[in-house]
Design a protein around this motif. Structure first.
Motif, PDB file in Angstrom:
ATOM      1  N   ASN A 127       0.817  -1.219   0.000  1.00 54.02           N
ATOM      2  CA  ASN A 127       0.000   0.000   0.000  1.00 54.02           C
ATOM      3  C   ASN A 127       0.847   1.264   0.000  1.00 54.02           C
ATOM      4  N   ASP A 128       1.950   1.245  -0.746  1.00 54.99           N
ATOM      5  CA  ASP A 128       2.684   2.466  -1.062  1.00 54.99           C
ATOM      6  C   ASP A 128       3.378   3.091   0.153  1.00 54.99           C
ATOM      7  N   PHE A 129       3.712   4.374   0.014  1.00 49.28           N
ATOM      8  CA  PHE A 129       4.467   5.120   1.021  1.00 49.28           C
ATOM      9  C   PHE A 129       3.603   6.257   1.552  1.00 49.28           C
ATOM     10  N   HIS A 130       3.655   6.471   2.877  1.00 45.58           N
ATOM     11  CA  HIS A 130       2.797   7.480   3.494  1.00 45.58           C
ATOM     12  C   HIS A 130       3.585   8.321   4.491  1.00 45.58           C
ATOM     13  N   ILE A 131       3.163   9.580   4.628  1.00 46.86           N
ATOM     14  CA  ILE A 131       3.724  10.496   5.621  1.00 46.86           C
ATOM     15  C   ILE A 131       2.650  10.751   6.663  1.00 46.86           C
ATOM     16  N   LEU A 132       2.951  10.362   7.906  1.00 49.42           N
ATOM     17  CA  LEU A 132       1.994  10.497   9.001  1.00 49.42           C
ATOM     18  C   LEU A 132       2.349  11.696   9.867  1.00 49.42           C
ATOM     19  N   HIS A 133       1.314  12.350  10.384  1.00 51.63           N
ATOM     20  CA  HIS A 133       1.503  13.446  11.334  1.00 51.63           C
ATOM     21  C   HIS A 133       1.124  12.934  12.718  1.00 51.63           C
ATOM     22  N   CYS A 134       2.097  12.908  13.631  1.00 54.71           N
ATOM     23  CA  CYS A 134       1.937  12.165  14.889  1.00 54.71           C
ATOM     24  C   CYS A 134       1.837  13.044  16.131  1.00 54.71           C
ATOM     25  N   GLN A 135       1.595  14.339  15.965  1.00 55.66           N
ATOM     26  CA  GLN A 135       1.632  15.226  17.128  1.00 55.66           C
ATOM     27  C   GLN A 135       0.572  14.882  18.158  1.00 55.66           C
ATOM     28  N   GLN A 136      -0.674  14.709  17.722  1.00 58.39           N
ATOM     29  CA  GLN A 136      -1.739  14.433  18.690  1.00 58.39           C
ATOM     30  C   GLN A 136      -1.460  13.149  19.464  1.00 58.39           C
ATOM     31  N   ALA A 137      -0.955  12.132  18.756  1.00 59.45           N
ATOM     32  CA  ALA A 137      -0.691  10.857  19.421  1.00 59.45           C
ATOM     33  C   ALA A 137       0.443  10.990  20.428  1.00 59.45           C
ATOM     34  N   THR A 138       1.546  11.642  20.031  1.00 60.79           N
ATOM     35  CA  THR A 138       2.686  11.749  20.946  1.00 60.79           C
ATOM     36  C   THR A 138       2.395  12.691  22.106  1.00 60.79           C
ATOM     37  N   ASP A 139       1.420  13.567  21.944  1.00 59.71           N
ATOM     38  CA  ASP A 139       1.012  14.436  23.051  1.00 59.71           C
ATOM     39  C   ASP A 139       0.034  13.738  23.989  1.00 59.71           C
ATOM     40  N   GLY A 140      -0.286  12.483  23.684  1.00 58.21           N
ATOM     41  CA  GLY A 140      -1.135  11.699  24.579  1.00 58.21           C
ATOM     42  C   GLY A 140      -2.615  11.813  24.308  1.00 58.21           C
ATOM     43  N   ASN A 141      -2.992  12.349  23.125  1.00 60.28           N
ATOM     44  CA  ASN A 141      -4.410  12.524  22.826  1.00 60.28           C
ATOM     45  C   ASN A 141      -5.030  11.331  22.113  1.00 60.28           C
ATOM     46  N   GLY A 142      -4.213  10.327  21.824  1.00 63.15           N
ATOM     47  CA  GLY A 142      -4.734   9.091  21.256  1.00 63.15           C
ATOM     48  C   GLY A 142      -5.255   9.260  19.845  1.00 63.15           C
ATOM     49  N   GLY A 143      -5.893   8.205  19.356  1.00 61.86           N
ATOM     50  CA  GLY A 143      -6.446   8.233  18.015  1.00 61.86           C
ATOM     51  C   GLY A 143      -5.403   7.968  16.955  1.00 61.86           C
ATOM     52  N   PRO A 144      -5.826   7.548  15.766  1.00 60.84           N
ATOM     53  CA  PRO A 144      -4.884   7.291  14.685  1.00 60.84           C
ATOM     54  C   PRO A 144      -4.234   8.570  14.192  1.00 60.84           C
ATOM     55  N   CYS A 145      -3.055   8.431  13.604  1.00 64.46           N
ATOM     56  CA  CYS A 145      -2.333   9.580  13.074  1.00 64.46           C
ATOM     57  C   CYS A 145      -2.850   9.916  11.681  1.00 64.46           C
ATOM     58  N   PRO A 146      -3.152  11.184  11.402  1.00 65.58           N
ATOM     59  CA  PRO A 146      -3.576  11.541  10.050  1.00 65.58           C
ATOM     60  C   PRO A 146      -2.453  11.347   9.046  1.00 65.58           C
ATOM     61  N   ILE A 147      -2.811  10.946   7.850  1.00 64.96           N
ATOM     62  CA  ILE A 147      -1.856  10.782   6.766  1.00 64.96           C
ATOM     63  C   ILE A 147      -1.857  12.059   5.940  1.00 64.96           C
ATOM     64  N   LEU A 148      -0.738  12.763   5.932  1.00 69.31           N
ATOM     65  CA  LEU A 148      -0.643  14.042   5.246  1.00 69.31           C
ATOM     66  C   LEU A 148      -0.419  13.875   3.751  1.00 69.31           C
ATOM     67  N   ALA A 149       0.284  12.830   3.347  1.00 68.34           N
ATOM     68  CA  ALA A 149       0.607  12.654   1.938  1.00 68.34           C
ATOM     69  C   ALA A 149       0.910  11.193   1.666  1.00 68.34           C
ATOM     70  N   SER A 150       0.733  10.793   0.417  1.00 73.77           N
ATOM     71  CA  SER A 150       1.056   9.437  -0.020  1.00 73.77           C
ATOM     72  C   SER A 150       1.782   9.513  -1.352  1.00 73.77           C
ATOM     73  N   TYR A 151       2.735   8.612  -1.530  1.00 78.20           N
ATOM     74  CA  TYR A 151       3.427   8.482  -2.812  1.00 78.20           C
ATOM     75  C   TYR A 151       3.048   7.129  -3.382  1.00 78.20           C
ATOM     76  N   ILE A 152       2.345   7.138  -4.526  1.00 80.44           N
ATOM     77  CA  ILE A 152       1.680   5.930  -5.009  1.00 80.44           C
ATOM     78  C   ILE A 152       2.193   5.478  -6.380  1.00 80.44           C
ATOM     79  N   LEU A 153       3.360   5.972  -6.816  1.00 78.53           N
ATOM     80  CA  LEU A 153       3.819   5.714  -8.175  1.00 78.53           C
ATOM     81  C   LEU A 153       4.662   4.445  -8.321  1.00 78.53           C
ATOM     82  N   HIS A 154       4.930   3.740  -7.252  1.00 76.29           N
ATOM     83  CA  HIS A 154       5.605   2.445  -7.364  1.00 76.29           C
ATOM     84  C   HIS A 154       4.601   1.383  -7.786  1.00 76.29           C
TER      85      HIS A 154
END
Length: 442
Positions: A291-318
């Protein structure tokens, strides 16, 4: 909301199956990229051979009329399972560690040539033991500390080995059985380099304290439901650890409490590699096999707010298994290419519920096993993932800056392709109503 866009800059055919890419982390050599390949030769079915090739490239974004990535060296080697640069210069030279299918850890040193290029010289090899494949390696120097440099490796017998570096030689200081099957991954805690983590095909994530008897782990987690194949300690944020698995999930952990992860993000593919950004502490790059390559934004999770990390971008050309991926420290000085880009990928990922009989085969780079994700009714296991959507508004990912541009490299296995690409993120400073949009620093 802002815009997030990935753009391919160049594609290179590695001829043999590509499974690992690493940008040099030293600022003066940030334009240097290494790529490792792995090819199983089945001429002799009883004793198949594994061959590889080590590529060295340089990236020059100032060249207007020729491709920016130039091959400067290729070396035939045993099949390569992992590459890692030492994060600091050692004994006056950058060092590249290489894990091979013949059970060796090789060291290569980068040197400058008289014509202004760079070349790698093989300086030493260390055998981990007979009848094993070296599967991963990590340096203890992740936060730039060059005192007491060490390396940890994992292998196909389920063992871990810690090696100490003196001059250009690696010597084993400890080796122990850590997992029942292949130990796919090993990694240091960059904040306390006496702590080591490992993951194996026995579905276990384990911690080890090198000051204690290595036969006894400090913890054993079965939170992942399939083989654990990626671990990376956050070099910017103490106690934060990222892990990935064939179970398709990225877990974030607080090292002080390994009973329960901080967050769980379904990535939609076996998570083979995870890489924290070299500067921005909340950005995580994931190579997700099917399922390709993804860039996750992990601030909410590392700050202890839980929930999945939003995916900011994906590279799908492979077009094949997404294995190797890495961020470059090289700053991108020019604007994005003016040619029409691929359609921007939204900051979310959804797996559709399978229709009919779907089978996905997960194959390890060693070709030593297949895993069929399918239940007795022919349904996909794990079941279709919940959509991972970015919160509104999408968080700013640059510290008090108007935009962020990153250079990345990725490689895929069966189509033997290396891609160099950029990710551009730009906030919308004004909405249609003329109001200024909110800005959240990373």
């Amino acid at each position: 909301m802002g815009s997030s866009r990935t753009r391919s800059l160049q594609v290179f055919d590695t001829e043999l199956s590509a499974d690992t890419v690493e940008w040099c982390p030293l600022p003066q050599y940030a334009h240097i990229l290494a790529c490792g390949t792995y090819q199983l030769q089945k001429d002799d079915e009883k004793n198949p051979s594994r061959i590889g090739r080590l590529y060295l490239f340089q990236f020059d974004q100032q060249q207007s009329f020729i491709p920016p990535l130039t091959e400067i060296q290729r070396t035939d080697t045993p099949a390569i399972l992992d590459l890692k640069w030492c994060h600091t210069e050692m004994y006056g030279r950058p060092l590249l560690g290489m894990a091979t299918a013949c059970g060796e850890i090789q060291l290569h040193a980068l040197r400058d040539t008289k014509d202004g290029r760079c070349l790698l010289d093989h300086v030493s090899s260390t055998e981990l033991g007979p009848n094993r494949l070296a599967l991963s390696l990590d340096w203890s120097t992740g936060r730039g500390d060059s005192t007491d440099p060490r390396m940890v490796t994992s292998d196909s017998t389920g063992s871990l080995t810690v090696l100490s570096l003196a001059e250009d030689n690696l010597s084993a200081v400890a080796q122990w059985k850590a997992h029942d099957f292949e130990a796919w991954i090993s990694a240091f805690s960059y904040w306390d380099t006496q702590l080591v983590y490992s993951g194996g095909d026995d579905c276990k994530l384990k911690g080890w304290d090198l000051r204690m008897a290595p036969s006894s782990p400090t913890f054993t987690s079965k939170r992942h439901t399939m083989g654990v194949c990626s671990i990376h300690s956050n070099p910017h944020r103490e106690h934060i650890l990222a892990t990935g698995s064939y179970d398709e999930n990225v877990l974030l952990w607080d090292e002080r409490n390994m009973r329960q992860p901080l967050s769980e993000t379904p990535a939609g593919g076996g998570v083979w590699r995870l890489k924290w950004h070299p500067v921005h502490e909340h950005l995580l790059l994931a190579a997700c096999m099917h399922n390709d390559f993804h860039i996750l934004h992990c601030q909410q999770a590392t700050d202890g707010n839980g929930g999945p990390c939003p995916i900011l971008a994906s590279y799908i050309l492979h077009n094949s298994l997404a294995y190797g991926a890495d961020w470059s420290r090289l700053p991108l000085t020019g604007p994005p290419p003016s040619s029409p880009p691929p359609e921007a990928t939204p900051a979310s990922i959804t797996l559709e519920e399978p229709k009919g009989h779907l089978r996905i085969q997960y194959e390890s780079p060693t070709a030593s096993f297949d895993t069929s994700l399918e239940d007795e009714y022919g349904c996909y296991v794990p079941d279709h993932a919940t959509a991972v959507s970015a919160p509104a508004p999408v968080p700013d990912v640059a510290d008090n800056s108007a935009s962020l541009s990153c250079l990345l490299a990725s490689c895929s296995f069966y189509d033997h392709m290396l891609h160099v690409w950029r990710w551009d993120w730009r906030p919308e400073t004004e909405t249609q109503s003329g109001e200024t949009g909110p800005s959240l620093s990373i």
